[in-house]
Design an enzyme around this catalytic site. Structure first.
Site, PDB file in Angstrom:
ATOM      1  N   THR A 185      59.452  94.304  53.458  1.00 31.85           N
ATOM      2  CA  THR A 185      58.284  93.584  53.954  1.00 31.85           C
ATOM      3  C   THR A 185      57.809  94.229  55.247  1.00 31.85           C
ATOM      4  O   THR A 185      58.510  95.043  55.848  1.00 31.85           O
ATOM      5  CB  THR A 185      58.623  92.102  54.193  1.00 31.85           C
ATOM      6  OG1 THR A 185      59.673  92.017  55.166  1.00 31.85           O
ATOM      7  CG2 THR A 185      59.088  91.446  52.895  1.00 31.85           C
ATOM      8  N   GLU A 330      57.404  90.373  47.550  1.00 29.19           N
ATOM      9  CA  GLU A 330      58.398  89.591  46.819  1.00 29.19           C
ATOM     10  C   GLU A 330      57.999  89.279  45.383  1.00 29.19           C
ATOM     11  O   GLU A 330      58.810  88.763  44.602  1.00 29.19           O
ATOM     12  CB  GLU A 330      58.658  88.261  47.564  1.00 29.19           C
ATOM     13  CG  GLU A 330      59.387  88.411  48.882  1.00 29.19           C
ATOM     14  CD  GLU A 330      58.474  88.617  50.084  1.00 29.19           C
ATOM     15  OE1 GLU A 330      58.931  88.439  51.216  1.00 29.19           O
ATOM     16  OE2 GLU A 330      57.280  88.974  49.880  1.00 29.19           O
ATOM     17  N   LYS A 438      45.395  74.301  63.680  1.00 33.77           N
ATOM     18  CA  LYS A 438      45.488  72.840  63.700  1.00 33.77           C
ATOM     19  C   LYS A 438      44.828  72.334  64.968  1.00 33.77           C
ATOM     20  O   LYS A 438      45.378  72.444  66.064  1.00 33.77           O
ATOM     21  CB  LYS A 438      46.939  72.379  63.626  1.00 33.77           C
ATOM     22  CG  LYS A 438      47.081  70.879  63.367  1.00 33.77           C
ATOM     23  CD  LYS A 438      48.509  70.490  63.083  1.00 33.77           C
ATOM     24  CE  LYS A 438      48.587  69.023  62.679  1.00 33.77           C
ATOM     25  NZ  LYS A 438      49.979  68.599  62.370  1.00 33.77           N
ATOM     26  N   TRP A 443      43.041  70.570  60.000  1.00 31.51           N
ATOM     27  CA  TRP A 443      43.246  71.977  59.678  1.00 31.51           C
ATOM     28  C   TRP A 443      41.929  72.729  59.606  1.00 31.51           C
ATOM     29  O   TRP A 443      40.934  72.219  59.084  1.00 31.51           O
ATOM     30  CB  TRP A 443      43.975  72.123  58.342  1.00 31.51           C
ATOM     31  CG  TRP A 443      45.343  71.516  58.317  1.00 31.51           C
ATOM     32  CD1 TRP A 443      45.725  70.382  57.668  1.00 31.51           C
ATOM     33  CD2 TRP A 443      46.510  72.009  58.963  1.00 31.51           C
ATOM     34  NE1 TRP A 443      47.060  70.136  57.875  1.00 31.51           N
ATOM     35  CE2 TRP A 443      47.565  71.125  58.664  1.00 31.51           C
ATOM     36  CE3 TRP A 443      46.778  73.116  59.781  1.00 31.51           C
ATOM     37  CZ2 TRP A 443      48.861  71.307  59.138  1.00 31.51           C
ATOM     38  CZ3 TRP A 443      48.069  73.292  60.257  1.00 31.51           C
ATOM     39  CH2 TRP A 443      49.088  72.398  59.935  1.00 31.51           C
TER      40      TRP A 443
END
Length: 539
Positions: A185, A330, A438, A443
């Protein structure tokens, strides 16, 4: 009682064997590090991959030994993909744009025994060589070079290794569950984590990801793999191209818009794959060169959210279809592709375009769901936002050298994305969970704010981040790169009116010359937060 059908192992070697046997005369074009363009065939790639596998055996490598690559998209890298994995070893592609300490960590954590490098990276490897604990052989991807030999003691040269072999190596009959390749990653927070793919998962990804409603490559296509070969196996493109026998074009190190525009016209590319920043650069390159990209039919766009303004621009000006995709290291990486259903054919062009803005739906082999923070499964109503989880035939089980599972108790991988899914399975990434803003308990999607900014004709690039605020905890700030030097902060903020709720309009716009990009073309928002997360406290 078992069935009465043949059982053949699903291996990387079988892919290149197929290409070499049935598509031996199909061209593979490689732009070399030197700038030279070389035309080979799948038959040549098959033969050279076999020679490489034989050479690695002659060097004494045992099955499963990891072989690192620090290289661009070129034909030798392609041969390494198949020669290493097909020969029973593990192909570990390494992002050359990582910091030195991360390169050292990855190579040592993987315990790479062989390191293949393009000439570009000779100085860096020569400097770091003493810190590679397990590397036994460094192989420069080219012919012998006396200057390079003087820089790295005991260095081997790729072309000499292959010249010593005959090419009649037989691909071993490997267990399909053995590891075939290894990718790490990006490691924007903490050390990168390794994802080790098997032969089985890679072949299933090849077959599942290339359905007609997937990437959909054909033998008659000419495919430009702009997505780096060091990033999630170039989205599986080398494997898919070998499986169908498509002409493959590898663009080398120069991925600027002008170089790609000329290459598309010269090679008559029909399908291309890459991240949004590449296609934004291509638009500029097409304008500068006057190239028309007349052969180009579609591009697969992933890695980060596609600016929706690009869809009509490519379609109306160049006749190119942009297909949005989503995935992760992944997930091998294909998780979704945005192709329309039969019932959508009756929709008008605006409605179809709106559907194409999301990341799309899962191909066979992948399943998706949304959960809340407590793990409760949420409805697929196209409105409810939740934590996106995935499972499937080519999804991670656990990270390389990790004892713990990477999955939930019931076997799903948490992607770290916040998304919606509608009744037809169409998924839209609303934000990364670590990026979403936030503000006062509500949101705000950075993806939506970025898309609106980039729909302004005077903005070239934009990223939205959460900045600290004394009253609302966090408020949105947009970091933007100008296309037109005269554009103002007020003009860009006014562009948001009517497109989002008034309380979601960013508090500030900060103009910069460039945005920090990672090795795969993604904006490094952690760097932006480090620089600008207190910008609203300074007023």
């Amino acid at each position: 009682m078992l069935g009465k059908m043949m059982h053949k192992q699903l291996t990387i070697g079988s892919l290149i064997e197929h290409a070499g046997r049935f598509h031996a005369g199909t061209t593979v074009t490689s732009v070399e590090t030197s700038g030279e363009t070389v035309h080979m065939t799948w038959g040549d790639i098959d033969t050279n991959a076999r020679r490489l596998a034989a050479a690695l055996n002659r060097l004494g490598l045992e099955q499963g030994a990891r072989c690192g690559t620090i290289a661009w998209n070129n034909r030798r890298h392609l041969e390494i993909y198949f020669g290493v994995s097909g020969g029973g070893f593990v192909c570990h592609t390494i992002n050359p744009r990582l910091k030195a300490e991360q390169l050292i960590y990855i190579i040592n954590h993987a315990e790479d025994q062989v390191l293949f490098i393009d000439t570009t990276f000779v100085p860096a490897v020569a400097q770091l060589r003493a810190q590679f604990t397990e590397v036994k052989h460094i192989v420069v991807m080219g012919p012998r070079d006396a200057d390079i030999a003087a820089q790295i003691d005991g260095v081997l040269f790729y072309d000499e290794l292959l010249a010593a072999e005959t090419g009649d190596f037989d691909w071993p009959d490997l267990d399909e569950n053995l590891p075939s390749s290894l990718c790490y990653t990006s490691g924007t927070t903490g050390n990168p984590k390794g994802v080790e793919y098997t032969h089985r998962t890679s072949v299933l990804h090849t077959l599942g990801g290339n359905q007609p409603d997937g990437i959909g490559l054909r033998a008659r296509d000419t495919v430009l793999a702009v997505v780096p070969m060091f990033h999630v196996n170039a989205w599986g493109t080398p494997y898919i191209a070998a499986a169908v026998g498509a002409k493959l074009v590898l663009p080398g190190p120069n991925l600027d818009g002008v170089s790609l525009a000329k290459l598309i016209d010269a090679e008559k590319i029909t399908v291309a794959l890459g991240v949004p920043t590449i296609w934004m650069g291509l638009l500029q390159g097409l304008e500068e060169t006057g190239c028309t990209a007349a052969s180009l039919e579609r591009t697969i766009v992933g890695g980060s959210a596609l600016p929706t303004v690009m869809i009509p621009t490519f379609r109306d000006k160049y006749g190119v279809e942009l297909v949005h995709a989503w995935g992760m290291t992944e997930t091998s990486p294909i998780g979704t592709l945005n192709q329309l259903l039969q019932k959508h054919s009756t929709l008008d062009s605006d409605a179809q375009e709106k559907l194409r803005e999301g990341q799309g739906r899962a191909p066979y082999g992948i399943n998706l769901r949304l959960v809340d923070d407590a793990g409760t499964i949420l409805p697929n109503d196209g409105k409810t936002e939740g934590n996106l989880q995935i499972c499937g035939h080519w999804v991670i089980d656990s990270y390389f050298r990790a004892d713990d599972s990477a999955l939930t108790a019931d076997g799903w991988f948490n992607t770290g994305d916040v998304a919606t899914i509608d009744a037809d399975g169409y998924m839209i990434i609303r934000d990364r969970s670590k990026d979403i803003i936030k503000s006062g308990g509500e949101w705000i999607s950075t993806v939506e704010l970025e898309d609106i900014a980039m729909s302004h004709s005077d903005i070239a690039q934009a990223a939205a981040i959460a900045a600290k605020h004394p009253k609302w905890d966090e408020r949105p700030v947009v970091i933007a790169v100008k296309r037109n030097p005269s554009v103002t902060e007020a003009a860009l903020l006014a562009h948001y009116k009517g497109k989002v709720a008034s309380w979601q309009i960013p508090d500030r716009v900060v103009f910069v010359d460039t945005l920090p990009l990672g090795g795969t073309g993604k904006v490094l928002k952690n760097k932006l937060r480090e620089s600008y997360d207190e910008v609203l406290l300074e007023d």
